[in-house]
Design a protein around this motif. Structure first.
Motif, PDB file in Angstrom:
ATOM      1  N   ALA A  77       0.831  -1.206   0.000  1.00  0.00           N
ATOM      2  CA  ALA A  77       0.000   0.000   0.000  1.00  0.00           C
ATOM      3  C   ALA A  77       0.863   1.252   0.000  1.00  0.00           C
ATOM      4  O   ALA A  77       0.544   2.245  -0.678  1.00  0.00           O
ATOM      5  N   LEU A  78       1.956   1.243   0.755  1.00  0.00           N
ATOM      6  CA  LEU A  78       2.842   2.413   0.797  1.00  0.00           C
ATOM      7  C   LEU A  78       3.486   2.659  -0.561  1.00  0.00           C
ATOM      8  O   LEU A  78       3.593   3.805  -1.011  1.00  0.00           O
ATOM      9  N   ILE A  79       3.915   1.590  -1.228  1.00  0.00           N
ATOM     10  CA  ILE A  79       4.498   1.728  -2.564  1.00  0.00           C
ATOM     11  C   ILE A  79       3.442   2.259  -3.537  1.00  0.00           C
ATOM     12  O   ILE A  79       3.730   3.112  -4.396  1.00  0.00           O
ATOM     13  N   ALA A  80       2.203   1.771  -3.405  1.00  0.00           N
ATOM     14  CA  ALA A  80       1.128   2.240  -4.287  1.00  0.00           C
ATOM     15  C   ALA A  80       0.885   3.735  -4.103  1.00  0.00           C
ATOM     16  O   ALA A  80       0.667   4.468  -5.079  1.00  0.00           O
ATOM     17  N   VAL A  81       0.956   4.211  -2.858  1.00  0.00           N
ATOM     18  CA  VAL A  81       0.763   5.638  -2.591  1.00  0.00           C
ATOM     19  C   VAL A  81       1.879   6.453  -3.237  1.00  0.00           C
ATOM     20  O   VAL A  81       1.640   7.495  -3.862  1.00  0.00           O
ATOM     21  N   LEU A  82       3.121   5.990  -3.102  1.00  0.00           N
ATOM     22  CA  LEU A  82       4.249   6.718  -3.693  1.00  0.00           C
ATOM     23  C   LEU A  82       4.164   6.743  -5.217  1.00  0.00           C
ATOM     24  O   LEU A  82       4.422   7.786  -5.848  1.00  0.00           O
ATOM     25  N   LEU A  83       3.816   5.614  -5.824  1.00  0.00           N
ATOM     26  CA  LEU A  83       3.657   5.591  -7.283  1.00  0.00           C
ATOM     27  C   LEU A  83       2.526   6.516  -7.731  1.00  0.00           C
ATOM     28  O   LEU A  83       2.637   7.200  -8.760  1.00  0.00           O
ATOM     29  N   PHE A  84       1.457   6.541  -6.964  1.00  0.00           N
ATOM     30  CA  PHE A  84       0.334   7.426  -7.280  1.00  0.00           C
ATOM     31  C   PHE A  84       0.791   8.881  -7.269  1.00  0.00           C
ATOM     32  O   PHE A  84       0.459   9.652  -8.180  1.00  0.00           O
ATOM     33  N   LEU A  85       1.564   9.264  -6.256  1.00  0.00           N
ATOM     34  CA  LEU A  85       2.063  10.640  -6.175  1.00  0.00           C
ATOM     35  C   LEU A  85       2.969  10.959  -7.356  1.00  0.00           C
ATOM     36  O   LEU A  85       2.907  12.063  -7.936  1.00  0.00           O
ATOM     37  N   LEU A  86       3.827  10.020  -7.738  1.00  0.00           N
ATOM     38  CA  LEU A  86       4.742  10.247  -8.852  1.00  0.00           C
ATOM     39  C   LEU A  86       3.968  10.459 -10.149  1.00  0.00           C
ATOM     40  O   LEU A  86       4.226  11.419 -10.897  1.00  0.00           O
ATOM     41  N   VAL A  87       3.008   9.593 -10.430  1.00  0.00           N
ATOM     42  CA  VAL A  87       2.264   9.680 -11.690  1.00  0.00           C
ATOM     43  C   VAL A  87       1.416  10.946 -11.737  1.00  0.00           C
ATOM     44  O   VAL A  87       1.407  11.669 -12.741  1.00  0.00           O
ATOM     45  N   THR A  88       0.698  11.241 -10.663  1.00  0.00           N
ATOM     46  CA  THR A  88      -0.200  12.400 -10.676  1.00  0.00           C
ATOM     47  C   THR A  88       0.570  13.712 -10.785  1.00  0.00           C
ATOM     48  O   THR A  88       0.128  14.638 -11.475  1.00  0.00           O
ATOM     49  N   THR A  89       1.714  13.805 -10.123  1.00  0.00           N
ATOM     50  CA  THR A  89       2.486  15.051 -10.223  1.00  0.00           C
ATOM     51  C   THR A  89       3.083  15.211 -11.621  1.00  0.00           C
ATOM     52  O   THR A  89       3.172  16.333 -12.135  1.00  0.00           O
TER      53      THR A  89
END
Length: 726
Positions: free
Chosen positions: A523-535
């Protein structure tokens, strides 16, 4: 949908308009040359839609068209299939599975009364008692009877947390009477990054809601029918496919349909608790000793905290009511707070009752049968009441999974609105559902379900992180909100939200640390990937918008159309009507037999739009500009910008009161063609072309949709004017 223009861009727009005036024919010439009556009427307003329980489809057509003599007539609806893709067999299969496209309709959300809103918005939260207590016990049982002795204290802390978070969200509803999800609250008060992190938690939560609810629902079924246990994963995937197909069809369950499984589950739980307490009263409420259990871990702080974070997943879905405040009947915020109080009360009563029964009966988690199934067998045997409890549990869990299909697209559309996700997630599909969001959610949930083999105990560690990440940021945002606003009773509200933020933060920290190796890291990795893609997406949109900003010396102007011996003449036209042949058959074989009208579809006034307008004007044919407005304010603003520019070309704004854009445009073009079958309509749109292909999906593909929707009509040409980003 219409970005505002800064003072600098307004000045640029005026300068561009003056430059147009020097090279273009006067506006009255363009208006006089128009061979059609552009005002085709209006789409039906919301008030004209028939009533329904929870939602309804209303037709966007017929347009009340203007006939000869100025009177209004009603034209029949066209057969457009907006967004329909594929040909032959693929289209037939698509129609069979998903139904015929609802090209000319829009969905209107109904206001709900409290008795309907409770099951509609609380299915996720209330159904979590089917797996929350069991998830807590599954950890405590590792320490044997000594670990199970802590079930009451841990459950008591979870109940207090439910109460604190519930009271905190009551304050959120009061502060955000128009709906205040974690993304909105955190973004408004803690900044865009906090809002993105909260959105990441929500998106993770929704994916896991589907996976966990279906895993628990399948477990309820296999507990009653053990022979189906080897088919757990195929059955779960089949349910996800069914949910995908159902939601792609645009199914909107009525309140009664939502209410039935939820109320059936609540009745089942209270019947189970009541029967268990009656049985326990016969023995003087003496608890039955649990079976002898192998001890694999010692009782310690880590074990207790893991059990606490697992059991706290029973709180998932508490924020749903605060998201949907506008869906309540007036007074919206008061009814929403009352419904939230009912939900929290029912959740606490059922959670505490189930934990109490477990303590009294000595039931422990087993791999082949759920705790609820064991309790039901003890109280009712294998009779019809047992079947009813298992069926109600499975039904409400599957309904809770479907709830994520409503919330996930909504959050993704908010992210797309704010440039953090592709704009395609803003538009509705063939069946007036957010098709791409639904497909994305289904794929993600199916992958998670398969990866963890449909086991609820394996999915729970992932669940807590996303849920309490959103809770923590939302409640922290509310603390900042009260500190800034200082409304009446702000101190009391601040204390409530601060308590919720602290407790949610502790659960988040506990879950992240104690369950990190058990799957929380995913879940933590998913959150970080989400932040990377959205930014990255936001950076691209920001750069594209900066390049598309109006700059006087960067705007292309049409060839001189109003002066000079070489200037092309704009064809004269008689009164608006049907020029050319009365038949709409494609019989023109000579250039002079073709009568043109260029229809330019413009969403906003930027460099791409200006280039498209210049291209259309340079052709020397009559031009009509069309803008689809989703609100009256947007319609007024666009007309004001158009006037600032100089009103050089005829403009028709069409108000679409249902957020739809492409379907009303298709209907307008269809009606224009139907009233003027002798005209060849060339629909011209700007097209953004990116240098890096991976960014191309971030921009509109309206031209392709128009081609598919209008290809059945003769004499309609769709063309695009490319604008290349650096």
């Amino acid at each position: 949908m219409l970005p505002g223009l800064s003072d600098e861009q307004v000045r640029a727009l005026r300068r561009v308009g003056r430059a147009w005036g020097r090279v273009s024919a006067p506006p009255e010439v363009w208006h006089r040359a128009l061979p059609v009556e552009p005002d085709l009427g209006a789409f039906p307003a919301r008030a004209e839609a028939g009533s329904a329980w929870f939602g309804r489809l209303v037709p966007l057509s017929p347009l009340r068209t203007r006939a000869a003599g100025g009177r209004r007539t009603v034209e029949p609806a066209g057969p457009a299939a907006v967004g329909t893709s594929g040909t032959g067999a693929s289209r037939r299969v698509r129609r069979l599975l998903l139904g015929a496209p609802l090209a000319s309709s829009a969905f209107v959300t109904e206001r709900m009364r409290k008795l309907v809103a409770l099951p509609v918005l609380s299915a996720d939260a209330l159904s979590s008692v089917a797996y929350g207590p069991e998830a807590m016990l599954a950890v405590l049982v590792l320490a044997g009877a000594a670990g199970l002795a802590y079930s009451f204290p841990v459950a008591a802390v979870i109940v207090f947390l439910m109460l604190a978070v519930g009271v905190s969200y009551r304050q959120t509803i009061r502060a955000y009477p128009h709906g205040g999800g974690s993304y909105i609250v955190a973004g408004d008060n803690l900044g865009p990054t906090a809002g993105l992190v909260a959105a990441a938690g929500l998106m993770t939560d929704y994916v896991l809601t589907v996976a966990v609810s279906i895993a628990s629902g399948i477990a309820a079924i296999t507990s009653a029918l053990p022979g189906l246990t080897p088919w757990t994963v195929p059955l779960g995937v089949l349910v996800i496919v069914a949910l995908l197909a159902g939601n792609l069809r645009g199914i909107r369950q009525a309140g009664a349909l939502f209410a039935a499984p939820t109320y059936a589950f609540v009745i089942a739980m209270f019947a189970l608790i009541g029967a268990g307490l009656v049985d326990a009263a016969g023995t003087g409420f003496q608890p039955v000793a649990p079976p002898v259990l192998p001890v694999t871990e010692a009782v310690g702080l880590l074990l207790i905290t893991r059990a606490f974070s697992s059991g706290a997943t029973a709180m998932t879905g508490i924020e749903a009511i605060s998201n949907a405040v506008p869906a309540f009947r007036p007074v919206e915020w008061r009814n929403a707070r009352t419904t939230l109080s009912w939900m929290v009360g029912l959740l606490i009563a059922m959670f505490a009752g189930i934990v109490g029964l477990i303590h009294l009966t000595g039931v422990v988690p087993r791999s082949q049968e759920t705790v609820l199934s064991q309790l039901a067998r003890l109280s009712f045997g294998g009779g019809w009441m047992y079947v009813y409890i298992q069926a109600a549990t499975a039904a409400v869990l599957l309904l809770a999974a479907n709830t994520a299909y409503n919330d996930f697209p909504r959050v993704l559309s908010l992210l797309a609105r704010d440039d953090y996700a592709p704009k395609t997630f803003l538009r509705l599909g063939d069946r007036l559902a957010y098709s791409r969001s639904i497909v994305l959610l289904s794929l993600a949930a199916a992958l998670v379900f398969i990866a963890f083999e449909g086991r609820t105990d394996a999915l729970i560690p992932l669940y807590a992180v996303g849920v309490f990440l959103a809770f923590t940021l939302s409640q922290s945002g509310m603390v900042v909100h009260w500190w800034r606003r200082r409304d009446p009773h702000w101190r009391k509200s601040l204390v409530f939200n601060a308590t919720g933020a602290v407790l949610s933060g502790l659960v988040l920290l506990t879950a992240g640390v104690s369950k990190f190796t058990s799957g929380a890291w995913v879940a933590l990795i998913a959150v970080l990937l989400f932040l990377l893609v959205t930014t990255r997406i936001r950076s691209h949109y920001t750069a594209a918008r900066a390049y598309l900003r109006l700059r006087p010396h960067a705007v292309e102007l049409p060839a001189r159309t109003g002066a000079g011996p070489l200037a092309p003449e704009i064809p004269a036209a008689g009164p608006p009507g049907r020029p050319g042949p009365a038949s709409d058959r494609e019989t023109e074989e000579l250039p002079e037999e073709i009568h043109h009208l260029s229809v330019v579809a413009v969403a906003t006034l930027d460099l791409a739009a200006m280039r498209t307008l210049a291209y259309a004007a340079s052709l020397g044919q009559p031009v009509l500009t069309v803008h689809i407005s989703t609100t009256e304010d947007e319609q007024r603003r666009f007309r004001a910008y158009w006037s600032l520019w100089g009103d050089h070309l005829p403009l028709q704004t069409v108000l679409s009161p249902y957020r739809a854009v492409v379907a009303p445009l298709v209907q307008y073009i269809e009606t224009l063609h139907r009233l003027n079958p002798g005209l060849t309509l060339t629909v011209i749109l700007p097209e953004i072309v990116t240098r890096q292909r991976r960014y191309q999906p971030l921009h509109s593909r309206t031209a392709g949709r128009l081609r598919r929707a209008l290809r059945h009509l003769p004499k309609i040409v769709i063309t695009t004017v490319p604008f290349h980003l650096p």
